[in-house]
Design an enzyme around this catalytic site. Sequence first.
Site, PDB file in Angstrom:
ATOM      1  N   LEU A   1      10.951 -20.585  -4.870  1.00 51.03           N
ATOM      2  CA  LEU A   1      10.017 -19.624  -4.258  1.00 51.03           C
ATOM      3  C   LEU A   1       8.662 -19.749  -4.955  1.00 51.03           C
ATOM      4  O   LEU A   1       8.590 -19.673  -6.179  1.00 51.03           O
ATOM      5  CB  LEU A   1      10.543 -18.186  -4.429  1.00 51.03           C
ATOM      6  CG  LEU A   1       9.597 -17.070  -3.981  1.00 51.03           C
ATOM      7  CD1 LEU A   1       9.429 -17.061  -2.458  1.00 51.03           C
ATOM      8  CD2 LEU A   1      10.099 -15.696  -4.448  1.00 51.03           C
TER       9      LEU A   1
ATOM     10  N   HIS B   1       2.388   3.427  -9.073  1.00 55.11           N
ATOM     11  CA  HIS B   1       2.251   1.987  -9.322  1.00 55.11           C
ATOM     12  C   HIS B   1       3.488   1.462 -10.069  1.00 55.11           C
ATOM     13  O   HIS B   1       3.945   0.351  -9.817  1.00 55.11           O
ATOM     14  CB  HIS B   1       0.982   1.694 -10.121  1.00 55.11           C
ATOM     15  CG  HIS B   1      -0.282   2.008  -9.360  1.00 55.11           C
ATOM     16  ND1 HIS B   1      -0.489   1.619  -8.057  1.00 55.11           N
ATOM     17  CD2 HIS B   1      -1.408   2.693  -9.724  1.00 55.11           C
ATOM     18  CE1 HIS B   1      -1.688   2.037  -7.647  1.00 55.11           C
ATOM     19  NE2 HIS B   1      -2.254   2.700  -8.640  1.00 55.11           N
TER      20      HIS B   1
ATOM     21  N   ASP C   1       0.833  -1.209   0.000  1.00 60.56           N
ATOM     22  CA  ASP C   1       0.000   0.000   0.000  1.00 60.56           C
ATOM     23  C   ASP C   1       0.868   1.259   0.000  1.00 60.56           C
ATOM     24  O   ASP C   1       1.967   1.266   0.560  1.00 60.56           O
ATOM     25  CB  ASP C   1      -0.909  -0.012   1.239  1.00 60.56           C
ATOM     26  CG  ASP C   1      -2.083   0.948   1.078  1.00 60.56           C
ATOM     27  OD1 ASP C   1      -2.344   1.401  -0.056  1.00 60.56           O
ATOM     28  OD2 ASP C   1      -2.737   1.247   2.096  1.00 60.56           O
TER      29      ASP C   1
HETATM   30  C1  FPP Z   1      -2.080   0.023  -3.387  1.00 59.88           C
HETATM   31  O1  FPP Z   1      -1.613   1.360  -3.335  1.00 59.88           O
HETATM   32  C2  FPP Z   1      -1.553  -0.639  -4.570  1.00 59.88           C
HETATM   33  C3  FPP Z   1      -2.301  -1.165  -5.580  1.00 59.88           C
HETATM   34  C4  FPP Z   1      -3.784  -1.165  -5.609  1.00 59.88           C
HETATM   35  C5  FPP Z   1      -1.663  -1.773  -6.767  1.00 59.88           C
HETATM   36  C6  FPP Z   1      -0.465  -2.622  -6.492  1.00 59.88           C
HETATM   37  C7  FPP Z   1       0.335  -2.722  -7.715  1.00 59.88           C
HETATM   38  C8  FPP Z   1       1.669  -2.711  -7.780  1.00 59.88           C
HETATM   39  C9  FPP Z   1       2.544  -2.702  -6.591  1.00 59.88           C
HETATM   40  C10 FPP Z   1       2.337  -2.642  -9.092  1.00 59.88           C
HETATM   41  C11 FPP Z   1       2.612  -3.861  -9.861  1.00 59.88           C
HETATM   42  C12 FPP Z   1       2.372  -5.181  -9.254  1.00 59.88           C
HETATM   43  C13 FPP Z   1       2.785  -6.317  -9.834  1.00 59.88           C
HETATM   44  C14 FPP Z   1       2.491  -7.622  -9.163  1.00 59.88           C
HETATM   45  C15 FPP Z   1       3.555  -6.319 -11.079  1.00 59.88           C
HETATM   46  P1  FPP Z   1      -2.663   2.548  -3.421  1.00 59.88           P
HETATM   47  O2  FPP Z   1      -2.832   2.921  -4.850  1.00 59.88           O
HETATM   48  O3  FPP Z   1      -3.935   2.155  -2.711  1.00 59.88           O
HETATM   49  O4  FPP Z   1      -1.912   3.670  -2.622  1.00 59.88           O
HETATM   50  P2  FPP Z   1      -2.560   4.833  -1.749  1.00 59.88           P
HETATM   51  O5  FPP Z   1      -3.204   4.146  -0.553  1.00 59.88           O
HETATM   52  O6  FPP Z   1      -1.386   5.670  -1.359  1.00 59.88           O
HETATM   53  O7  FPP Z   1      -3.542   5.540  -2.614  1.00 59.88           O
END
Ligand code: FPP
Length: 250
Positions: A127, A33, A16
């Site tokens: 893994l 992201h 997050d």
């Molecule tokens: C949460 O942060 C994150 C996500 C909903 C997306 C996770 C995706 C990645 C880490 C990128 C790629 C992943 C892979 C497996 C290749 P948020 O957007 O909710 O952050 P915020 O709470 O600060 O708004």
Amino acid sequence: MPAASRIPRHLAVIMDGNGRWAQQRHRPRIIGHRAGARAVNLCIDFCLDAGIGALTLFAFSSENWGRPEDEVGALMKLFINALDREVDELHRRGVRIGFIGDRSRFSEAIATRMAHAEAVTAGNDRLALNIAASYGGRQDITAAARSLAADVAAGRLRPEDIDEALFDSRTALGDLPPPDLFIRTGGDHRISNFLLWQLAYTELWFTETLWPELDAATLQRALDDYASRERRFGLTGAQVAGAQNGMSPA
Ligand code: FPP
């Protein structure tokens, strides 16, 4: 207890803080992201180095479909690029890739790549990397209940034969030990419908660090904290100590 047993066998992570990381830099959320995808690589490297056998990452929840269309679209492109770029290298390093969640909601382009990644890496055992995508813990438990109910209705199973082990085998990750350690970055202290069934006795660890800022030192802090905890699984401290010394719990 020998040091090796203090390494989690299975690590589960809520990644997050991508959006806030981008906002702090006055950049669009997708930039966060993208930076988050680099942190995914760092986390995988760390697990391989530390000898952690399974890593489950929450990449996209069943609720994330409700985000603005342009963010969802950009995330889907990011997943496609990551799959095209990383699968061969992960395979070379002995990583077995699996996806959990409702695959039917993804485009053909993504579903095909998911199936390909799983098929190519199926024989690896260094893994187990599980990507939770379009995943929800309640959805997971509901699907397990539905599959058991279908067996009962068809006369293949008696209700009294349903126990925790059988239920577990019908959930996602039923072939793996449950997570020993759960990490959530980004400062919030909640499970957010992640592995609700599987996290029953998991040690929880939270950090303010935003996911794109993740580094090996932060992960090591989580592992050190985990190693210092006494896991009792509902028993007393004395019983646990007795079991570790080879005595059976009273
Ligand atoms: C949460 O942060 C994150 C996500 C909903 C997306 C996770 C995706 C990645 C880490 C990128 C790629 C992943 C892979 C497996 C290749 P948020 O957007 O909710 O952050 P915020 O709470 O600060 O708004």
